[in-house]
Design a protein around this motif. Structure first.
Motif, PDB file in Angstrom:
ATOM      1  N   UNK A 181       0.841  -1.156  -0.017  1.00 21.97           N
ATOM      2  CA  UNK A 181      -0.189   0.068   0.018  1.00 21.97           C
ATOM      3  C   UNK A 181       0.622   1.355  -0.001  1.00 21.97           C
ATOM      4  N   UNK A 182       2.232   1.212   0.502  1.00 20.19           N
ATOM      5  CA  UNK A 182       2.915   2.277   0.591  1.00 20.19           C
ATOM      6  C   UNK A 182       3.416   2.698  -0.829  1.00 20.19           C
ATOM      7  N   UNK A 183       3.679   1.562  -1.819  1.00 19.02           N
ATOM      8  CA  UNK A 183       4.087   1.886  -3.082  1.00 19.02           C
ATOM      9  C   UNK A 183       2.711   2.285  -3.737  1.00 19.02           C
ATOM     10  N   UNK A 184       1.642   1.855  -3.526  1.00 17.26           N
ATOM     11  CA  UNK A 184       0.563   2.313  -4.304  1.00 17.26           C
ATOM     12  C   UNK A 184       0.103   3.790  -3.911  1.00 17.26           C
ATOM     13  N   UNK A 185       0.435   3.988  -2.603  1.00 19.65           N
ATOM     14  CA  UNK A 185       0.308   5.514  -2.283  1.00 19.65           C
ATOM     15  C   UNK A 185       1.374   6.527  -2.747  1.00 19.65           C
ATOM     16  N   UNK A 186       2.448   6.052  -3.101  1.00 17.31           N
ATOM     17  CA  UNK A 186       3.613   6.825  -3.845  1.00 17.31           C
ATOM     18  C   UNK A 186       4.493   7.203  -2.783  1.00 17.31           C
ATOM     19  N   UNK A 187       4.386   6.424  -1.367  1.00 15.85           N
ATOM     20  CA  UNK A 187       5.584   6.757  -0.573  1.00 15.85           C
ATOM     21  C   UNK A 187       6.902   6.317  -1.019  1.00 15.85           C
ATOM     22  N   UNK A 188       6.657   4.929  -1.598  1.00 14.07           N
ATOM     23  CA  UNK A 188       7.636   4.423  -2.287  1.00 14.07           C
ATOM     24  C   UNK A 188       7.504   4.041  -3.715  1.00 14.07           C
ATOM     25  N   UNK A 189       8.722   4.225  -4.481  1.00 12.15           N
ATOM     26  CA  UNK A 189       8.408   3.966  -5.859  1.00 12.15           C
ATOM     27  C   UNK A 189       8.760   2.491  -6.478  1.00 12.15           C
ATOM     28  N   UNK A 190       9.284   1.943  -5.389  1.00 15.84           N
ATOM     29  CA  UNK A 190       9.634   0.398  -5.878  1.00 15.84           C
ATOM     30  C   UNK A 190       9.992  -0.352  -4.568  1.00 15.84           C
ATOM     31  N   UNK A 191       9.697  -1.669  -4.352  1.00 19.41           N
ATOM     32  CA  UNK A 191      10.091  -2.501  -3.530  1.00 19.41           C
ATOM     33  C   UNK A 191      10.376  -3.851  -4.050  1.00 19.41           C
ATOM     34  N   UNK A 192      11.570  -4.248  -4.022  1.00 20.76           N
ATOM     35  CA  UNK A 192      11.914  -5.701  -4.793  1.00 20.76           C
ATOM     36  C   UNK A 192      13.151  -6.131  -4.262  1.00 20.76           C
ATOM     37  N   UNK A 193      13.386  -7.545  -4.252  1.00 19.19           N
ATOM     38  CA  UNK A 193      14.768  -8.235  -3.971  1.00 19.19           C
ATOM     39  C   UNK A 193      15.712  -8.055  -5.089  1.00 19.19           C
ATOM     40  N   UNK A 194      16.951  -7.950  -4.728  1.00 18.82           N
ATOM     41  CA  UNK A 194      17.794  -7.810  -5.735  1.00 18.82           C
ATOM     42  C   UNK A 194      18.420  -9.003  -6.491  1.00 18.82           C
ATOM     43  N   UNK A 195      18.805  -8.799  -7.699  1.00 21.78           N
ATOM     44  CA  UNK A 195      19.447 -10.154  -8.196  1.00 21.78           C
ATOM     45  C   UNK A 195      20.711 -10.491  -7.576  1.00 21.78           C
ATOM     46  N   UNK A 196      21.104 -11.601  -7.791  1.00 20.75           N
ATOM     47  CA  UNK A 196      22.459 -11.979  -6.987  1.00 20.75           C
ATOM     48  C   UNK A 196      23.607 -11.886  -8.092  1.00 20.75           C
ATOM     49  N   UNK A 197      24.027 -10.664  -8.281  1.00 17.65           N
ATOM     50  CA  UNK A 197      24.971 -10.263  -9.049  1.00 17.65           C
ATOM     51  C   UNK A 197      24.551 -10.353 -10.732  1.00 17.65           C
ATOM     52  N   UNK A 198      25.581 -10.007 -11.313  1.00 16.83           N
ATOM     53  CA  UNK A 198      25.273  -9.723 -12.843  1.00 16.83           C
ATOM     54  C   UNK A 198      25.018 -11.107 -13.554  1.00 16.83           C
ATOM     55  N   UNK A 199      23.927 -11.185 -14.626  1.00 20.45           N
ATOM     56  CA  UNK A 199      24.095 -12.419 -15.390  1.00 20.45           C
ATOM     57  C   UNK A 199      25.225 -12.785 -16.408  1.00 20.45           C
ATOM     58  N   UNK A 200      25.955 -11.742 -16.798  1.00 23.07           N
ATOM     59  CA  UNK A 200      26.996 -11.811 -17.847  1.00 23.07           C
ATOM     60  C   UNK A 200      28.228 -12.587 -17.096  1.00 23.07           C
ATOM     61  N   UNK A 201      28.521 -13.600 -17.869  1.00 25.87           N
ATOM     62  CA  UNK A 201      29.912 -14.381 -17.401  1.00 25.87           C
ATOM     63  C   UNK A 201      30.917 -13.283 -17.560  1.00 25.87           C
TER      64      UNK A 201
END
Length: 803
Positions: A181-201
Motif C-alpha cells: 500500500x505504501x508503493x500504491x500511495x506513492x510513498x515508495x516507488x519500488x520494493x523488490x529483492x535484488x538479483x544475485x549479481x550480474x548475469x553476464x559471464x
C-alpha cells in the motif's frame, strides 16, 4: 537478507525498499501553514519514517543511502526462525538422491538412445524429506547449526516480504499497513529483492560451480542456443520461487507434448489429392456468388480445390479424434507431473493462508469490520453491493461480447479472390489485437470496480473476464466461417437477405479453405507479433527506466553502477498473466479447429521453442527479481484448459459434420459409387428455370430444379446428426476412461509421501528420543515399546555436504 561471504556477496543479497524521487520531505505534526502538495509530502515522509522505525523495532537492520534508498541489510536469525515457523516453511529431515523427474530422459535411457537434450547444470539444489519447521524441534532438522546457509535465498525473501507486508505505517484501523500500500500511495516507488549479481559471464576463466545462480540460469537456460536442452527447473524454482517455476514446467511439458501432435498433423496435411474438379473443363458454369459477381467455371478453382483437399479428407477426422484424446491425456499427465513437482518442491500441502486485503481495496473500502477468521478489524465492503456490481459487470461483458462478435464477423466478409480474402483476414487480425487491448483495459476497470477483497479473488475475476473477452475476440471470426457462413444463402431467385443485403456465400474453394486461411493468419500472425513485442518492449522500458534513474541521481551516480542501480533499470515483473493467456489461446486454436487446420500443432511447437527462451531471457536479464511466491498448481488456468478440451470435442464434431465434405463423400460412396465418380456433378444443383440471368448455371446444394431440398439432403442431415452424437459419446466415454485409468498421483509418489509423513511424525514426536544425533555418533536407542528406526536414515550430517 542474511549477509554471506564477501562484501560483493553481501551487496547482492540486500533488498531494495525505496527509490523515492523527492527524497525526504519535511515532517510536521501541524499542516495548517503548508500547501496541499506540501502537506501530502509531509504525510508521506511521516509514513515513511514510521514504517522504517517499525521495521527496525521488529529486528531488521536498515541502511539509508544518499537520502534516497533504504536497504534491509540484515534479518537476524531469531527473526527468521520466528517467521519461518509461522509461515510453515519446510525444513529438511533427511537427504534423498536427486530424483530424475524427466519422463523422456528415462525412456531414452531405457532404450539406450543418446539424449542430446540432457545437460549437467552445476549447483543443483539438494533434495530432502521435509516437514513444517518448528523452533522447539530445531535440533532435529539437518543443518540447523549453520545459521548463514540454513534458509535459502527465496525463503529469506519470502520471510522479509511477509514482515514488510505486515508492518504498520499509519493507523491500523484505516488499514495503513504494508509496503504494497505504501508503493500504491506513492510513498515508495519500488520494493523488490535484488538479483544475485550480474548475469553476464566473467571475462576470465571460472569454474562452473563458482558462478552465481543468475549466471547459471543465463548460461544453461536463457541463451538461445540452449533451445534443445532441458530446462533446469530446480534452479528456476530455487531462484524465482515455485509459482514461476511451475509456469516454465507447464510450458516445457506442453511443448514436449506438442511434438507427436505436430508430427501426426503434418502427415495428415500432406496426404490426399482430387482430380475431378481439375478435369471438368467448362462443364460446370457456376452461378454468381454475390449480386455484383459474374458466373465462373468450376475448373477455374483447380488449384484451390487441391489445397482445400489438404485440409478436408478422411485423415482429418482421425486427426480430430486423435487430438481430442491428446488433449485430455496431456491434461491427465500434467496433473501427475504437477503433483510430483508440488511434492518435490514442498508445496503439496500448501494452501493460501488468510490473505490480507489488497492495497486498493483497503484504500477505497468505506467501513471497517472484524475479520471472521482472525478477529482483526479490516476494511470492509458490503457484500450485497459487491454482488450487484459483479452482476452489472457481467451485463457489461455480455453487451460488449455481442457487438464484438458481430463486428468481427462482419469484418471477415470475403471479397472476390483468395488475395482479397487473405487481406481481409490480415485486417481482421489487426482489429483483433487492437480490440484485445481495449477489452483488457475494460476488464481491469470492471474488476477494480467490483471491489474484490484479496489478490487471489481479484486475479481470478480478472482472468475470467479477459479470457471471455479474448475468447470471443479471437474465435468469433473462425466460428462464424466454420458454422454460419454459407448456411443461409438460399438459391437463385430466392436468395436469403439480411437488412436488404444478400447473405454471403463461401468462396469458390469452400468454407473450410477460408477457415484454414483465417486460422493460419490469426494464429501465426498473433504469435509473430507477440514475440516481436516481447523482444522489443522490455528493452524500450529498460531504456526509459535508465533515463528516469539518471534524472533522480543527477550528479550522484557512481562510476561503477551499484547492484540496486542496475536492478532499478530493469523492467518491473508484471506477473505471468500475459504468458498464460497467450498459451491458453494457442491451446484453443490447436484443439477447437484442428479439423480445419492440422498444421496448427506444428506452428504452436515452433512458437513455443522460441517462447521458452524469450520468457527465460526476460526473467533472468530484463526483469527485476520478483518476490518468490509459493504455488502447488497453475490455478484457474487448468480449469480453462479442461473447458477448452471438452469444447474442442463438440466443435470438431460439428466441423466435420457440417463444414467438411467428409460425410457427403462417405454417403455418396455408400449409395452410388465407391470411387466417387460423378461426385462433383452430384453435389451441384441447377438454377430454377425462371432464373434468366445465367440460365442453367450450377450452385452447390442438394436441391431439385424447383429449389426444394432433395431426399439425399435429408438422408445426409440424419447422417450428420448421428455422426455428431456418436462422435461425442465415443470420445467422451474414452476420455472418462482415460481419466479413470490414469491416477492423478503416481504410485511411487504416494510411497514417498507416506515415507515423508512417517519421518515427520517421528522427528516431531513430543515424547520420543531424538532421532537426529550429533555428527559422528550412532542412532539413539529406541524407546521401550517402540521400534528402532534404521540408523542410516537419521544420522545427522552437514546439510551442505549431503549428496
Amino acid at each position: 537478507m542474511l549477509r554471506k561471504g564477501s562484501e560483493l556477496q553481501r551487496g547482492d543479497r540486500e533488498v531494495l525498499l525505496d527509490l523515492d524521487y523527492g527524497g525526504e520531505a519535511q515532517t510536521t505534526d501541524s499542516y495548517g501553514s503548508l500547501s496541499r502538495s506540501e502537506r501530502r509530502k509531509a504525510q508521506l515522509a511521516q509514513w515513511r519514517e514510521k514504517f522504517v522505525q517499525n521495521l527496525e523495532s521488529v529486528g531488521l537492520l536498515m541502511e539509508k543511502v544518499d537520502q534516497i534508498i533504504h536497504f534491509i541489510k540484515n534479518a537476524p536469525w531469531d527473526v527468521l526462525v520466528c517467521y519461518a515457523e509461522e509461515l510453515c516453511v519446510r525444513a529438511p529431515l533427511q537427504a534423498q538422491p536427486n530424483l530424475d523427474l524427466n519422463t523422456s530422459a528415462r525412456v531414452l535411457s531405457r532404450l539406450c538412445i543418446p539424449n542430446v537434450m540432457m545437460e549437467s547444470v552445476p549447483k543443483r539444489p539438494l533434495d530432502y524429506y521435509t516437514c513444517a519447521f518448528r523452533k522447539s524441534k530445531m535440533n532435529r532438522f539437518l543443518g540447523c547449526d549453520d545459521h548463514e546457509n540454513y534458509f535459502t535465498n527465496t525463503q529469506r525473501h519470502r520471510i522479509v516480504y511477509e514482515i514488510l507486508a505486515r508492518t504498520v505505517y499509519g493507523k491500523r484501523k484505516r488499514a495503513e499497513v504494508g509496503v504494497d500500500r505504501l508503493v500504491n500511495e506513492g510513498v515508495y516507488t519500488a520494493a523488490f529483492p535484488l538479483h544475485e549479481g550480474p548475469f553476464q559471464l566473467p571475462k576470465f576463466e571460472i569454474r562452473p560451480d563458482e558462478l552465481n545462480q543468475r549466471q547459471i540460469l543465463y548460461h544453461y537456460w536463457a541463451r538461445w542456443w540452449k533451445w534443445s536442452k532441458y530446462q533446469p527447473l530446480d534452479h528456476i524454482r530455487e531462484y524465482f520461487g515455485e509459482k514461476i517455476a511451475l509456469y516454465f514446467a507447464w510450458l516445457g511439458f506442453y511443448t514436449a507434448w506438442l511434438l507427436p501432435a505436430a508430427v501426426v498433423g503434418t502427415l495428415v496435411f500432406v496426404s490426399g489429392v482430387i482430380k475431378e474438379v481439375c478435369n471438368s473443363g467448362a462443364s460446370y458454369l457456376m452461378c454468381p456468388l454475390c449480386n455484383t459477381c459474374k458466373a465462373w467455371n468450376m475448373s477455374d478453382i483447380c488449384a484451390m480445390a487441391k489445397v482445400g483437399y489438404l485440409f478436408d479428407h478422411p485423415g482429418t477426422v482421425l486427426f480430430s479424434v486423435f487430438m481430442s484424446f491428446w488433449a485430455v491425456t496431456f491434461l491427465e499427465y500434467w496433473k501427475r507431473k504437477m503433483a510430483t513437482l508440488a511434492h518435490h518442491w514442498d508445496c503439496m500441502d500448501f494452501h493460501e493462508e488468510e490473505e490480507r486485503p489488497r492495497p486498493e481495496f483497503a484504500a477505497m473500502a468505506p467501513t471497517m469490520e472484524a475479520n471472521p477468521v482472525t478477529g482483526v478489524k479490516e476494511p470492509y465492503f458490503p457484500e450485497k453491493t459487491r454482488l450487484s456490481r459483479m452482476f452489472t459487470g457481467s451485463m457489461v461483458i455480455i453487451m460488449m461480447v455481442r457487438p464484438s462478435c458481430v463486428y468481427l464477423c462482419m469484418s471477415s466478409r470475403p471479397q472476390a479472390g483468395t488475395i482479397a480474402n487473405i487481406s481481409s483476414s490480415i485486417v481482421n487480425l489487426g482489429l483483433i489485437l487492437l480490440m484485445g487491448r481495449v477489452y483488457t483495459a475494460l476488464a481491469e476497470q470492471l474488476t477494480k470496480w467490483e471491489m474484490h477483497r484479496t489478490q487471489t479473488q481479484y486475479d481470478n475475476a480478472f482472468i475470467m473476464k479477459v479470457f471471455i473477452f479474448q475468447f470471443v475476440n479471437f474465435y468469433s471470426s473462425p466460428f462464424y466461417v466454420a458454422f454460419f457462413k454459407g448456411r443461409f444463402v438460399g438459391y437463385p431467385t430466392n436468395y436469403g437477405t439480411l437488412f436488404g443485403m444478400r447473405n454471403e456465400d463461401c468462396g469458390p474453394g469452400g468454407c473450410l479453405i477460408e477457415l484454414a486461411e483465417q486460422l493460419f493468419i490469426i494464429m501465426v500472425g498473433k504469435q509473430i507479433i507477440n514475440n516481436i513485442q516481447e523482444f522489443i518492449i522490455p528493452k524500450v522500458k529498460a531504456w526509459q527506466q535508465k533515463r528516469t534513474l539518471a534524472k533522480v541521481l543527477g550528479g550522484k551516480a557512481s562510476q561503477e553502477p551499484r547492484r540496486w542501480e542496475e536492478d532499478y533499470q530493469l523492467v518491473e515483473c508484471e506477473g505471468l498473466f500475459e504468458e498464460y493467456l497467450e498459451m491458453v489461446l494457442q491451446f484453443g486454436f490447436i484443439t477447437i479447429f484442428v479439423a480445419a487446420f492440422p498444421l496448427a500443432p506444428l506452428f504452436a511447437l515452433l512458437n513455443n521453442w522460441v517462447e521458452i527462451r524469450l520468457d527465460a531471457h526476460k526473467f533472468v536479464c530484463e526483469y527485476r527479481r520478483p518476490v518468490a511466491e509459493r504455488a502447488q498448481n497453475i490455478g484457474v488456468w487448468f480449469n480453462i484448459l479442461e473447458a477448452l478440451s471438452h469444447l474442442s470435442v463438440i466443435a470438431n464434431a460439428f466441423l466435420i459434420a457440417f463444414t467438411s465434405d467428409f460425410l457427403p463423400r462417405l454417403l455418396y460412396q455408400y449409395k452410388f459409387d465407391n470411387d466417387l465418380n460423378g461426385y462433383v456433378n452430384f453435389t451441384l444443383a441447377y438454377a430454377p428455370l425462371n432464373y434468366t440471368e445465367y440460365p442453367m448455371c450450377r450452385y452447390k446444394a442438394f436441391r431439385d430444379n424447383n429449389g426444394n431440398y432433395s431426399l439425399f439432403y435429408w438422408e445426409l442431415l440424419a447422417v450428420r446428426l448421428g455422426f455428431i452424437i456418436a462422435f461425442e459419446h465415443v470420445v467422451f466415454f474414452v476420455l472418462r476412461a482415460i481419466d479413470w485409468i490414469v491416477p492423478d498421483v503416481p504410485e511411487s509418489l504416494e510411497l514417498k509421501i507416506k515415507r515423508e509423513r512417517y519421518l515427520a511424525k517421528q522427528a516431531l514426536a513430543e515424547n520420543q528420543e531424538a532421532l537426529l544425533v550429533s555428527r559422528g555418533r550412532g542412532a539413539a536407542p529406541a524407546t521401550p515399546g517402540t521400534s528402532s528406526p534404521d540408523e542410516s536414515d537419521y544420522i545427522q550430517r552437514p546439510r551442505g555436504l549431503l549428496a
